[in-house]
Design an enzyme around this catalytic site. Structure first.
Site, PDB file in Angstrom:
ATOM      1  N   CYS A   7       0.868  -1.190   0.000  1.00  0.00           N
ATOM      2  CA  CYS A   7       0.000   0.000   0.000  1.00  0.00           C
ATOM      3  C   CYS A   7       0.899   1.233   0.000  1.00  0.00           C
ATOM      4  O   CYS A   7       2.067   1.134  -0.391  1.00  0.00           O
ATOM      5  CB  CYS A   7      -0.974  -0.030   1.182  1.00  0.00           C
ATOM      6  SG  CYS A   7      -0.205   0.022   2.811  1.00  0.00           S
ATOM      7  N   ASN A  10       2.395   1.384   4.294  1.00  0.00           N
ATOM      8  CA  ASN A  10       2.696   0.086   4.939  1.00  0.00           C
ATOM      9  C   ASN A  10       2.432   0.140   6.455  1.00  0.00           C
ATOM     10  O   ASN A  10       3.127  -0.518   7.237  1.00  0.00           O
ATOM     11  CB  ASN A  10       4.138  -0.371   4.641  1.00  0.00           C
ATOM     12  CG  ASN A  10       4.448  -1.824   4.997  1.00  0.00           C
ATOM     13  OD1 ASN A  10       5.590  -2.159   5.276  1.00  0.00           O
ATOM     14  ND2 ASN A  10       3.452  -2.689   5.005  1.00  0.00           N
ATOM     15  N   CYS A  12      -1.258   0.645   7.391  1.00  0.00           N
ATOM     16  CA  CYS A  12      -2.691   0.354   7.571  1.00  0.00           C
ATOM     17  C   CYS A  12      -3.116  -0.875   6.760  1.00  0.00           C
ATOM     18  O   CYS A  12      -3.296  -1.967   7.314  1.00  0.00           O
ATOM     19  CB  CYS A  12      -3.551   1.548   7.181  1.00  0.00           C
ATOM     20  SG  CYS A  12      -3.292   3.009   8.227  1.00  0.00           S
ATOM     21  N   ARG A  13      -3.280  -0.709   5.452  1.00  0.00           N
ATOM     22  CA  ARG A  13      -3.888  -1.766   4.632  1.00  0.00           C
ATOM     23  C   ARG A  13      -2.971  -2.961   4.409  1.00  0.00           C
ATOM     24  O   ARG A  13      -3.371  -4.105   4.647  1.00  0.00           O
ATOM     25  CB  ARG A  13      -4.339  -1.188   3.284  1.00  0.00           C
ATOM     26  CG  ARG A  13      -5.461  -0.172   3.421  1.00  0.00           C
ATOM     27  CD  ARG A  13      -5.637   0.646   2.160  1.00  0.00           C
ATOM     28  NE  ARG A  13      -4.487   1.516   1.927  1.00  0.00           N
ATOM     29  CZ  ARG A  13      -4.313   2.288   0.859  1.00  0.00           C
ATOM     30  NH1 ARG A  13      -5.225   2.286  -0.090  1.00  0.00           N
ATOM     31  NH2 ARG A  13      -3.248   3.062   0.744  1.00  0.00           N
ATOM     32  N   SER A  14      -1.744  -2.723   3.935  1.00  0.00           N
ATOM     33  CA  SER A  14      -0.898  -3.888   3.598  1.00  0.00           C
ATOM     34  C   SER A  14      -0.438  -4.698   4.815  1.00  0.00           C
ATOM     35  O   SER A  14      -0.344  -5.925   4.706  1.00  0.00           O
ATOM     36  CB  SER A  14       0.279  -3.503   2.691  1.00  0.00           C
ATOM     37  OG  SER A  14       1.149  -2.605   3.317  1.00  0.00           O
ATOM     38  N   ASP A 123      -8.099   3.975   1.400  1.00  0.00           N
ATOM     39  CA  ASP A 123      -7.127   4.350   2.425  1.00  0.00           C
ATOM     40  C   ASP A 123      -7.884   4.833   3.665  1.00  0.00           C
ATOM     41  O   ASP A 123      -8.598   5.834   3.599  1.00  0.00           O
ATOM     42  CB  ASP A 123      -6.266   5.469   1.838  1.00  0.00           C
ATOM     43  CG  ASP A 123      -5.159   5.899   2.776  1.00  0.00           C
ATOM     44  OD1 ASP A 123      -5.168   5.455   3.935  1.00  0.00           O
ATOM     45  OD2 ASP A 123      -4.312   6.675   2.336  1.00  0.00           O
TER      46      ASP A 123
END
Ligand code: 4NP
Length: 154
Positions: A7, A10, A12-14, A123
């Protein structure tokens, strides 16, 4: 099979995608590994965002041990599949690909759930708590499909 989740930051999402797939690989005793990275190095060395860690914990998953790092061109050598969260990540990662073979490793993760739709994992960084839960639900479903379609040989 080596899988990389990417993401922007690196944090939150990934890392959540990494933690979810890591846990499912372990539970299913699969011969696969997973890591994550951000296209930006801005948060390198940091633990995942506390809001993402809290959401993961609410679903009995700990991502506390993960640390952010920046995506590097050499990741194309080290990974078989590179999942990105949105079109911006896709552009930033594929710009570093040396050839079509490397570029073809890069996939939008929600295309596993809704093929060809090019839907983004939004995001959650600047939003409220619900955004983190929404990200969890999307990535939980997507990683289930990755396990079934890409990492299981039957
Ligand atoms: P991520 O979220 O890409 O899911 O880790 C973000 C984290 C930090 C920032 C943006 C997005 N930031 O601008 O610092």
């Amino acid at each position: 099979m080596k899988v990389l989740m990417v993401c922007l930051g690196n944090i939150c999402r990934s890392p959540l995608a990494d933690g979810l797939l890591r846990e499912k690989i372990r539970i299913n005793k699969l011969d696969a590994s997973v890591d994550s990275a951000g296209t930006s190095g801005h948060h390198a060395g940091e633990a995942p965002d506390p809001r993402m860690r809290t959401t993961a914990k609410a679903h009995d998953l700990s991502i506390d041990d993960l640390r952010a790092r920046q995506f590097s061109r050499t990741d194309f050598d080290d990974f078989d599949l590179i999942y990105v969260m949105d079109e911006s990540n896709y552009t930033n990662v594929t710009q570093l690909a040396k050839n079509e073979h490397e570029k073809n490793k890069v996939k939008l993760i929600l295309n596993e759930l809704t093929p060809g739709m090019n839907t983004a994992v939004p995001d959650p960084y600047y939003g409220g708590d619900q955004g983190f839960e929404d990200v969890f639900q999307m990535l939980d479903k997507a990683t289930d499909i990755i396990i079934k379609k890409r990492l299981t040989n039957d």
